[in-house]
Design a protein around this motif. Structure first.
Motif, PDB file in Angstrom:
ATOM      1  N   GLY A 176      28.414  48.333   6.585  1.00 47.24           N
ATOM      2  CA  GLY A 176      28.135  49.719   6.208  1.00 47.24           C
ATOM      3  C   GLY A 176      27.303  50.409   7.280  1.00 47.24           C
ATOM      4  O   GLY A 176      27.553  50.226   8.473  1.00 47.24           O
ATOM      5  N   GLU A 177      26.268  51.143   6.878  1.00 50.68           N
ATOM      6  CA  GLU A 177      25.483  51.934   7.838  1.00 50.68           C
ATOM      7  C   GLU A 177      24.703  51.045   8.800  1.00 50.68           C
ATOM      8  O   GLU A 177      23.874  50.250   8.379  1.00 50.68           O
ATOM      9  CB  GLU A 177      24.502  52.833   7.069  1.00 50.68           C
ATOM     10  CG  GLU A 177      23.629  53.653   8.006  1.00 50.68           C
ATOM     11  CD  GLU A 177      22.401  54.268   7.321  1.00 50.68           C
ATOM     12  OE1 GLU A 177      22.436  54.484   6.097  1.00 50.68           O
ATOM     13  OE2 GLU A 177      21.420  54.529   8.045  1.00 50.68           O
ATOM     14  N   ILE A 178      24.971  51.200  10.095  1.00 49.12           N
ATOM     15  CA  ILE A 178      24.117  50.479  11.052  1.00 49.12           C
ATOM     16  C   ILE A 178      23.300  51.438  11.916  1.00 49.12           C
ATOM     17  O   ILE A 178      22.294  51.045  12.494  1.00 49.12           O
ATOM     18  CB  ILE A 178      24.874  49.465  11.956  1.00 49.12           C
ATOM     19  CG1 ILE A 178      25.935  50.108  12.809  1.00 49.12           C
ATOM     20  CG2 ILE A 178      25.457  48.339  11.150  1.00 49.12           C
ATOM     21  CD1 ILE A 178      26.492  49.119  13.845  1.00 49.12           C
ATOM     22  N   VAL A 231      15.942  50.218  17.209  1.00 47.37           N
ATOM     23  CA  VAL A 231      15.944  50.826  18.544  1.00 47.37           C
ATOM     24  C   VAL A 231      16.308  52.285  18.355  1.00 47.37           C
ATOM     25  O   VAL A 231      17.270  52.629  17.673  1.00 47.37           O
ATOM     26  CB  VAL A 231      16.888  50.086  19.526  1.00 47.37           C
ATOM     27  CG1 VAL A 231      18.270  49.922  18.965  1.00 47.37           C
ATOM     28  CG2 VAL A 231      16.949  50.809  20.865  1.00 47.37           C
ATOM     29  N   GLU A 232      15.489  53.155  18.946  1.00 52.74           N
ATOM     30  CA  GLU A 232      15.650  54.594  18.715  1.00 52.74           C
ATOM     31  C   GLU A 232      15.638  55.388  20.022  1.00 52.74           C
ATOM     32  O   GLU A 232      14.581  55.633  20.588  1.00 52.74           O
ATOM     33  CB  GLU A 232      14.521  55.103  17.804  1.00 52.74           C
ATOM     34  CG  GLU A 232      14.522  54.459  16.437  1.00 52.74           C
ATOM     35  CD  GLU A 232      13.369  54.945  15.579  1.00 52.74           C
ATOM     36  OE1 GLU A 232      13.558  55.919  14.835  1.00 52.74           O
ATOM     37  OE2 GLU A 232      12.279  54.356  15.661  1.00 52.74           O
ATOM     38  N   PRO A 233      16.823  55.794  20.495  1.00 47.14           N
ATOM     39  CA  PRO A 233      16.852  56.712  21.632  1.00 47.14           C
ATOM     40  C   PRO A 233      16.573  58.136  21.163  1.00 47.14           C
ATOM     41  O   PRO A 233      16.889  58.479  20.015  1.00 47.14           O
ATOM     42  CB  PRO A 233      18.293  56.590  22.142  1.00 47.14           C
ATOM     43  CG  PRO A 233      19.088  56.192  20.948  1.00 47.14           C
ATOM     44  CD  PRO A 233      18.171  55.388  20.061  1.00 47.14           C
ATOM     45  N   GLY A 261       9.857  55.061  14.705  1.00 42.36           N
ATOM     46  CA  GLY A 261       9.099  55.613  15.828  1.00 42.36           C
ATOM     47  C   GLY A 261       9.617  56.959  16.289  1.00 42.36           C
ATOM     48  O   GLY A 261       9.203  57.475  17.331  1.00 42.36           O
ATOM     49  N   GLN A 262      10.519  57.536  15.525  1.00 45.15           N
ATOM     50  CA  GLN A 262      11.214  58.745  15.970  1.00 45.15           C
ATOM     51  C   GLN A 262      10.296  59.919  16.313  1.00 45.15           C
ATOM     52  O   GLN A 262      10.433  60.532  17.372  1.00 45.15           O
ATOM     53  CB  GLN A 262      12.202  59.197  14.897  1.00 45.15           C
ATOM     54  CG  GLN A 262      12.910  60.492  15.242  1.00 45.15           C
ATOM     55  CD  GLN A 262      13.536  61.135  14.013  1.00 45.15           C
ATOM     56  OE1 GLN A 262      14.030  60.439  13.142  1.00 45.15           O
ATOM     57  NE2 GLN A 262      13.507  62.448  13.945  1.00 45.15           N
ATOM     58  N   LEU A 263       9.374  60.254  15.403  1.00 41.45           N
ATOM     59  CA  LEU A 263       8.572  61.463  15.624  1.00 41.45           C
ATOM     60  C   LEU A 263       7.777  61.343  16.914  1.00 41.45           C
ATOM     61  O   LEU A 263       7.683  62.288  17.702  1.00 41.45           O
ATOM     62  CB  LEU A 263       7.648  61.716  14.437  1.00 41.45           C
ATOM     63  CG  LEU A 263       8.305  61.835  13.058  1.00 41.45           C
ATOM     64  CD1 LEU A 263       7.299  62.326  12.020  1.00 41.45           C
ATOM     65  CD2 LEU A 263       9.514  62.754  13.086  1.00 41.45           C
TER      66      LEU A 263
HETATM   67  O1  4AD Z   1      18.701  55.760   8.652  1.00 42.60           O
HETATM   68  P1  4AD Z   1      17.295  55.410   8.977  1.00 42.60           P
HETATM   69  O2  4AD Z   1      16.310  55.413   7.861  1.00 42.60           O
HETATM   70  O3  4AD Z   1      16.862  56.423  10.137  1.00 42.60           O
HETATM   71  C1  4AD Z   1      15.627  56.584  10.657  1.00 42.60           C
HETATM   72  O4  4AD Z   1      14.653  55.931  10.396  1.00 42.60           O
HETATM   73  C2  4AD Z   1      15.587  57.619  11.739  1.00 42.60           C
HETATM   74  N1  4AD Z   1      14.200  58.056  11.903  1.00 42.60           N
HETATM   75  C3  4AD Z   1      16.156  57.037  13.017  1.00 42.60           C
HETATM   76  C4  4AD Z   1      16.204  58.038  14.141  1.00 42.60           C
HETATM   77  O5  4AD Z   1      16.916  59.007  14.053  1.00 42.60           O
HETATM   78  N2  4AD Z   1      15.466  57.790  15.220  1.00 42.60           N
HETATM   79  O6  4AD Z   1      17.242  53.971   9.658  1.00 42.60           O
HETATM   80  C5  4AD Z   1      17.992  53.725  10.824  1.00 42.60           C
HETATM   81  C6  4AD Z   1      18.698  52.402  10.733  1.00 42.60           C
HETATM   82  C7  4AD Z   1      19.719  52.317   9.599  1.00 42.60           C
HETATM   83  O7  4AD Z   1      20.944  52.881   9.976  1.00 42.60           O
HETATM   84  C8  4AD Z   1      19.806  50.810   9.400  1.00 42.60           C
HETATM   85  O8  4AD Z   1      20.636  50.215  10.385  1.00 42.60           O
HETATM   86  C9  4AD Z   1      18.397  50.372   9.660  1.00 42.60           C
HETATM   87  O9  4AD Z   1      17.778  51.362  10.447  1.00 42.60           O
HETATM   88  N3  4AD Z   1      17.658  50.181   8.415  1.00 42.60           N
HETATM   89  C10 4AD Z   1      17.371  48.980   7.872  1.00 42.60           C
HETATM   90  N4  4AD Z   1      17.668  47.734   8.263  1.00 42.60           N
HETATM   91  C11 4AD Z   1      17.241  46.707   7.499  1.00 42.60           C
HETATM   92  N5  4AD Z   1      16.511  46.870   6.370  1.00 42.60           N
HETATM   93  C12 4AD Z   1      16.186  48.109   5.923  1.00 42.60           C
HETATM   94  N6  4AD Z   1      15.449  48.250   4.819  1.00 42.60           N
HETATM   95  C13 4AD Z   1      16.636  49.237   6.690  1.00 42.60           C
HETATM   96  N7  4AD Z   1      16.473  50.564   6.574  1.00 42.60           N
HETATM   97  C14 4AD Z   1      17.108  51.122   7.624  1.00 42.60           C
END
Ligand code: 4AD
Ligand code: MG
Length: 463
Positions: free
Chosen positions: A385-387, A247-249, A209-211
């Motif tokens: 890892g990446e959260i 969740v996206e701030p 939902g970022q954009l």
């Molecule tokens: O890193 P991602 O792809 O970032 C975005 O979508 C940005 N638009 C967010 C932003 O800046 N508002 O996804 C963000 C997070 C990841 O770090 C991960 O925790 C989770 O979403 N994520 C997933 N979780 C479960 N299954 C997947 N396939 C995931 N892809 C991303």
């Protein structure tokens, strides 16, 4: 008679009160002394409450002695002090009403412990197990904590659309939404004519939902969105779902270091709330699922997150002497084995890696002056890892459009996103936290499919 949850009836101060409890039987044990012990669970807490049903009860032989795991009941009785181990109270029943029987031969959760794999086939019954009840309560606590944190910090909750016509991450891993007849779609010059589709153009389930959140941040300052997001990537791993919650701030007048500060404060607040409010469930995870869980959370709360550039991360990985399946190399995304090495071995703490190569990150990230990197940040944790993934956003229109073209995106179709830079542009930043990855990290559950009620993964969408 007062209706009481098992959680309430287990409190010492309930002793002496009359109560009505409603839930499901976990076990029944008949005593030679002419009464039965029933273990009752209603989901209000991990623990059951012990009910003593005397043989004098009118339906004792006919019903109570036939109760088995899974039967639903109403119990009227009095809360008594209990001499039993691990319980302050018990219920002396004055009446037992059976609402629904569960045939002991057929009920799948009868006695035997099942593997998490097996329980995934019974997504409709697994919330009745200890582990899934505990996950559900912790997940609820995390969601409440997310809203509390942002509300207290003065953020506005904005809901962003699930159906969209823009690809936020520019990766093309999107599920199409269409009402066209897939067996016989209308065609124009040999390709499908989406002008005849429901929205008059190709549309998809959102990946983020970022954009849209950026448009509200560009008017209201600090906002957050929290909802389901969808990725059609064919990743069959323990950390990927096709449908997950994010969740996206998003904050106007905010640069990357402020964004990192917020992410760290935010995560610590959630960990703290869970430790305070879900003690019994967390003790269960620590005992049964992953005996480093509590120690890890407490350690994270007590320490500062490490912050290093992507370039330094690659450098450390290369110099580590560690044998990786994929050799780390500048210009390529970090693999989960790299993320785990950094967070588990190199630093033994969460690590925020920032300033990634521009070629591996989406078009909207702010381009650094070095011409090579963008102001991206990923929060990496041990085990998962990446959260969190986030960035400072590109707020200069010309550079944004150039980056779109680099990634084969048409600036014209993002005209409204460009307008945010054309009119009153601000330095702004935000991030996305994957709810399930966070719950996985907190609980220590090994597979992401077991921390969402109904997992959707490639080839699997039962129910
Ligand atoms: O890193 P991602 O792809 O970032 C975005 O979508 C940005 N638009 C967010 C932003 O800046 N508002 O996804 C963000 C997070 C990841 O770090 C991960 O925790 C989770 O979403 N994520 C997933 N979780 C479960 N299954 C997947 N396939 C995931 N892809 C991303
Ligand atoms: Mg990411």
């Amino acid at each position: 008679m007062r209706k009481m949850t098992v959680a309430e009836a287990r409190e010492k101060n309930a002793i002496g009160q009359s109560a009505l409890l409603q839930g499901w039987i976990r076990t029944r044990r008949d005593s030679k002394g002419g009464f039965s012990f029933l273990e009752l669970n209603d989901g209000s807490c991990l623990a059951n409450i012990q009910v003593i049903a005397d043989a004098d009860l009118p339906n004792y032989a006919e019903q109570i002695q036939k109760l088995s795991a899974g039967c639903s009941v109403s119990i009227e009785g009095e809360v008594k002090a209990s001499g039993g181990k691990g319980q302050e109270t018990e219920i002396l029943a004055t009446g037992v009403v059976v609402h629904g029987w569960a045939d002991a031969q057929e009920y799948p959760l009868q006695k035997k412990r099942h593997s998490f794999e097996k329980l995934r086939e019974w997504a409709h019954l697994r919330p009745r197990t200890n582990a899934f009840g505990a996950v559900a309560r912790v997940r609820n606590c995390v969601c409440r904590s997310i809203h509390n944190f942002f509300q207290e910090e003065g953020f506005l909750y904005v809901t962003t659309p699930v159906i969209t016509t823009s690809d936020c991450e520019g990766a093309g891993d999107m599920f199409r939404v269409t009402t066209l007849d897939i067996d016989n779609p209308p065609k124009q010059n040999g390709t499908v004519d989406f002008t005849q589709d429901f929205f008059g153009k190709p549309s998809y389930l959102t990946v983020s939902g970022q954009l849209e959140a950026e448009t509200y941040a560009s008017a209201l300052g600090k906002v957050y969105t929290f909802g389901p997001t969808f990725r059609a990537e064919n990743s069959n791993t323990s950390r990927h779902l096709a449908e997950f919650w994010m969740v996206e701030p998003e904050m106007a007048f905010c640069t990357l270091p402020d964004n990192m500060d917020l992410a760290e404060r935010f995560l610590k607040r959630i960990f703290n709330d869970v430790l305070q409010q879900c003690g019994e469930d967390m003790a269960f995870f620590n005992q049964r699922i992953d005996n480093t869980t509590l120690e890890t959370l407490q350690g994270v709360l007590a320490s500062d997150f490490v912050r290093i550039t992507y370039t330094e991360a690659i450098d450390r990985l290369e110099r580590s002497g560690h044998k990786f399946e994929f050799q780390p190399s500048w210009g390529h995304d970090l693999q989960s084995e790299h993320e785990r090495y950094l967070t588990e071995e190199e630093f033994a703490a969460p690590v925020i890696v920032y300033d990634y190569p521009r070629t591996i990150k989406p078009f909207y990230m702010y381009a650094n002056d070095d011409g090579k990197t963008v102001r991206a940040m990923d929060v990496l944790t041990p085990k998962v890892g990446e959260i969190i993934g986030g960035s400072q956003r590109e707020d200069r229109l010309d550079i944004l459009e150039q980056r779109m073209r680099e990634q084969d995106l048409d600036p014209a179709s993002y005209w409204w996103y460009g307008d945010l830079r054309r009119f009153g542009s601000t330095p702004h930043s935000g991030f996305g936290l994957g709810l399930e990855r966070l719950v996985q990290f907190i609980t220590g559950m090994a597979n992401i499919r077991d921390v969402i009620p109904f997992p959707r993964t490639p080839g699997n969408a039962e129910f």
